[in-house]
Design an enzyme around this catalytic site. Structure first.
Site, PDB file in Angstrom:
ATOM      1  N   ASP A   1      41.010  52.252  49.211  1.00  0.00           N
ATOM      2  CA  ASP A   1      41.149  50.858  48.757  1.00  0.00           C
ATOM      3  C   ASP A   1      40.964  49.804  49.840  1.00  0.00           C
ATOM      4  OD1 ASP A   1      41.601  51.872  46.263  1.00  0.00           O
ATOM      5  OD2 ASP A   1      43.715  51.365  46.174  1.00  0.00           O
TER       6      ASP A   1
ATOM      7  N   LYS B   1      38.199  55.283  41.493  1.00  0.00           N
ATOM      8  CA  LYS B   1      39.415  55.595  40.741  1.00  0.00           C
ATOM      9  C   LYS B   1      39.872  54.342  40.005  1.00  0.00           C
ATOM     10  CE  LYS B   1      42.665  54.734  44.573  1.00  0.00           C
ATOM     11  NZ  LYS B   1      43.385  53.569  44.051  1.00  0.00           N
TER      12      LYS B   1
ATOM     13  N   CYS C   1      49.045  53.793  46.264  1.00  0.00           N
ATOM     14  CA  CYS C   1      47.869  54.668  46.294  1.00  0.00           C
ATOM     15  C   CYS C   1      47.949  55.742  47.373  1.00  0.00           C
ATOM     16  CB  CYS C   1      46.615  53.827  46.461  1.00  0.00           C
ATOM     17  SG  CYS C   1      46.410  52.654  45.101  1.00  0.00           S
TER      18      CYS C   1
END
Length: 199
Positions: free
Chosen positions: A17, A109, A142
């Site tokens: 991310d 994702k 995450c």
């Protein structure tokens, strides 16, 4: 302890991310502290490539209408405001300094864990990977969920580089690092990891 050189072809670095919408202060979902770790993530990627460790870029890319977004963020896609990490947007791109190379792998994702509803586990098994190194944001969501799924999948070693990961505050970050270390996850600094004492 087995010399790390023997494991490197069986290792993968996950970069999670590290995208503009999570990092730039102008974003509505900016994570305080994320920008500060960008140089360390860049360095971790450089070291991984020099060690021939597989580099996997784990990113969020949502449908602009929010049809694949988890419930807690769905309201962000119902307004006229910019839609966070929507596919093809500037916000979904990697932050400045982070470059995906042709030999790297991109994994999209739509939930916290990089393993949830993705092909990550089968991809890693096909490569013969059983050692994971984790960088990115954010630690309680995450990073943590990916790590605990990796623990459940019985990966041989899991490493979280503590200063190449970040959370909203240092206290949140440190508490989650402690939780992960308590289940056998290695938590070196970038300098320790680059020095080769931890895979």
């Amino acid at each position: 302890m087995v010399e790390p050189d023997l494991h490197r072809k069986n290792a993968a670095l996950l970069v999670i991310d590290m995208q503009n919408d999570f990092i730039l202060p102008s974003s509505t979902i900016h994570l305080q502290g994320a920008e500060a770790i960008v140089p360390n993530v860049v360095k971790a990627v450089e070291v991984a490539r020099s060690r021939r460790i597989h580099v996997i870029w784990v990113v969020r890319e949502h449908d602009p209408r929010g049809r694949d977004v988890e419930l807690l963020r769905r309201h962000m896609y119902a307004s006229d405001e910019p839609k966070p990490v929507s596919k093809g947007s500037h916000g979904a791109q990697l932050a400045d300094g982070l470059l995906m190379e042709e030999c790297d792998y991109k994994l999209v994702k739509t939930r916290f864990s990089a393993f949830f509803n993705t092909n990550l586990h089968s991809y890693l098994k096909a490569l013969g990977v059983h050692n994971l190194v984790i960088t990115g944001i954010q630690t309680p969501n995450c990073i943590r969920q990916t790590v605990f799924d990796a623990v459940s999948f019985d990966y041989s070693s899991i490493t979280v580089i503590v200063d190449a990961t970040a959370a909203a505050t240092p206290d949140i970050h440190n508490a989650n690092i402690l939780d992960m270390s308590n289940v056998g996850v290695a938590t070196p600094t970038l300098e320790e990891w680059c020095g080769g004492c931890v895979l």
